[in-house]
Design a protein around this motif. Structure first.
Motif, PDB file in Angstrom:
ATOM      1  N   THR A 155      -9.684  29.869  28.899  1.00 30.36           N
ATOM      2  CA  THR A 155     -10.495  29.596  27.717  1.00 30.36           C
ATOM      3  C   THR A 155      -9.572  29.187  26.568  1.00 30.36           C
ATOM      4  O   THR A 155      -8.363  29.457  26.599  1.00 30.36           O
ATOM      5  N   ARG A 202      -9.306  30.396  23.567  1.00 30.04           N
ATOM      6  CA  ARG A 202      -8.674  31.545  22.914  1.00 30.04           C
ATOM      7  C   ARG A 202      -7.555  32.115  23.776  1.00 30.04           C
ATOM      8  O   ARG A 202      -6.481  32.453  23.268  1.00 30.04           O
ATOM      9  N   GLN A 203      -7.783  32.243  25.070  1.00 28.40           N
ATOM     10  CA  GLN A 203      -6.746  32.766  25.958  1.00 28.40           C
ATOM     11  C   GLN A 203      -5.503  31.886  25.917  1.00 28.40           C
ATOM     12  O   GLN A 203      -4.373  32.378  25.843  1.00 28.40           O
ATOM     13  N   THR A 218      -8.111  42.360  19.332  1.00 31.26           N
ATOM     14  CA  THR A 218      -8.587  41.219  20.112  1.00 31.26           C
ATOM     15  C   THR A 218      -7.414  40.426  20.674  1.00 31.26           C
ATOM     16  O   THR A 218      -7.466  39.942  21.811  1.00 31.26           O
ATOM     17  N   SER A 276      -6.062  42.459  23.764  1.00 27.02           N
ATOM     18  CA  SER A 276      -6.913  42.405  24.950  1.00 27.02           C
ATOM     19  C   SER A 276      -6.969  40.998  25.528  1.00 27.02           C
ATOM     20  O   SER A 276      -6.950  40.813  26.749  1.00 27.02           O
ATOM     21  N   THR A 277      -6.999  39.994  24.654  1.00 30.03           N
ATOM     22  CA  THR A 277      -7.042  38.610  25.128  1.00 30.03           C
ATOM     23  C   THR A 277      -5.766  38.259  25.868  1.00 30.03           C
ATOM     24  O   THR A 277      -5.796  37.623  26.931  1.00 30.03           O
ATOM     25  N   ARG A 298      -5.697  40.003  29.417  1.00 28.42           N
ATOM     26  CA  ARG A 298      -6.623  39.386  30.362  1.00 28.42           C
ATOM     27  C   ARG A 298      -6.204  37.959  30.696  1.00 28.42           C
ATOM     28  O   ARG A 298      -6.329  37.525  31.848  1.00 28.42           O
ATOM     29  N   ALA A 299      -5.711  37.235  29.700  1.00 23.15           N
ATOM     30  CA  ALA A 299      -5.314  35.848  29.937  1.00 23.15           C
ATOM     31  C   ALA A 299      -4.120  35.767  30.872  1.00 23.15           C
ATOM     32  O   ALA A 299      -4.043  34.881  31.736  1.00 23.15           O
TER      33      ALA A 299
END
Length: 204
Positions: A154, A156-157, A184, A187-188, A191-192
């Motif tokens: 994504t 953002r990632q 944020t 966490s991003t 996960r990314a």
């Protein structure tokens, strides 16, 4: 659940080692302070000094975001033009040119990606230009799969990973640049990085 931004994985370090990050130093011995550091006792650099010191790193940052060298160069030109329109060539009133430049490049890259999505909704995917002669200085063939995997994340990632592991910004600096909370960002990033690792393994 609490997240912590992990250290850069080995393959990312190898990628960066092939993309040297040094360009011409600013003239007259002017030292550009790090992102987030205000200029208390000295004036900020001029636009020319900022361009000489940061252009190449900004092109590489944009390259990770838009996955096309020609477009990345246009993104950086647009970002510097935006800085000039707002603050002039002397950058009077701009306390942290580095931070402002990062935000300008990210915003310009976002605009390009929005236009690209709109164009591709009506036209076949653009194949782009052939690689320039000196593109090997920026991209080794074996690293193209990294850019391909980044492009599948994504927006953002991709932005968080590039700002953290390429530009080496802190959580607070990334949060400032992207307008996010530090939680944020953490966490991003976690996960990314997991998603990117999986995409790279799937592509082997």
């Amino acid at each position: 659940m609490q997240y912590a931004i992990p250290a850069a994985p080995p393959w990312w370090s190898r990628l960066l080692s092939r993309m040297p990050r040094t360009e011409n130093a600013p003239k007259q011995g002017h030292h550009l302070r790090s992102l987030g550091t205000p200029y208390d006792d000295e004036p900020p650099p001029t636009l020319t000094e900022l361009y000489q010191a940061r252009r190449l790193d900004m092109v590489r940052l944009a390259l990770f975001l838009v996955d096309d060298l020609h477009t990345a160069e246009d993104v950086v030109q647009d970002a510097f033009a935006a800085v000039c329109r707002t603050y002039g060539t002397s950058l009077d009133g701009l306390q942290d040119p580095g931070a402002y430049l990062y935000t300008a490049v990210v915003n310009a890259a976002r605009s390009v990606l929005r236009r690209r999505r709109t164009a591709r909704a009506y036209n076949p995917p653009h194949q782009g230009y052939g690689p320039p002669v000196d593109e090997g200085l920026l991209l080794a063939e074996e690293h193209r799969q990294v850019l391909g995997a980044l492009a599948q994340l994504t927006r953002r990632q991709r932005e968080v990973l590039v700002l953290r592991y390429w530009s080496e910004l802190t959580e607070a600096q990334i949060a400032q640049t992207l307008g996010l909370s530090r939680g944020t960002v953490k966490s991003t990033a976690s996960r990314a990085l997991d998603a990117l690792e999986k995409k790279l393994k799937a592509g082997r």
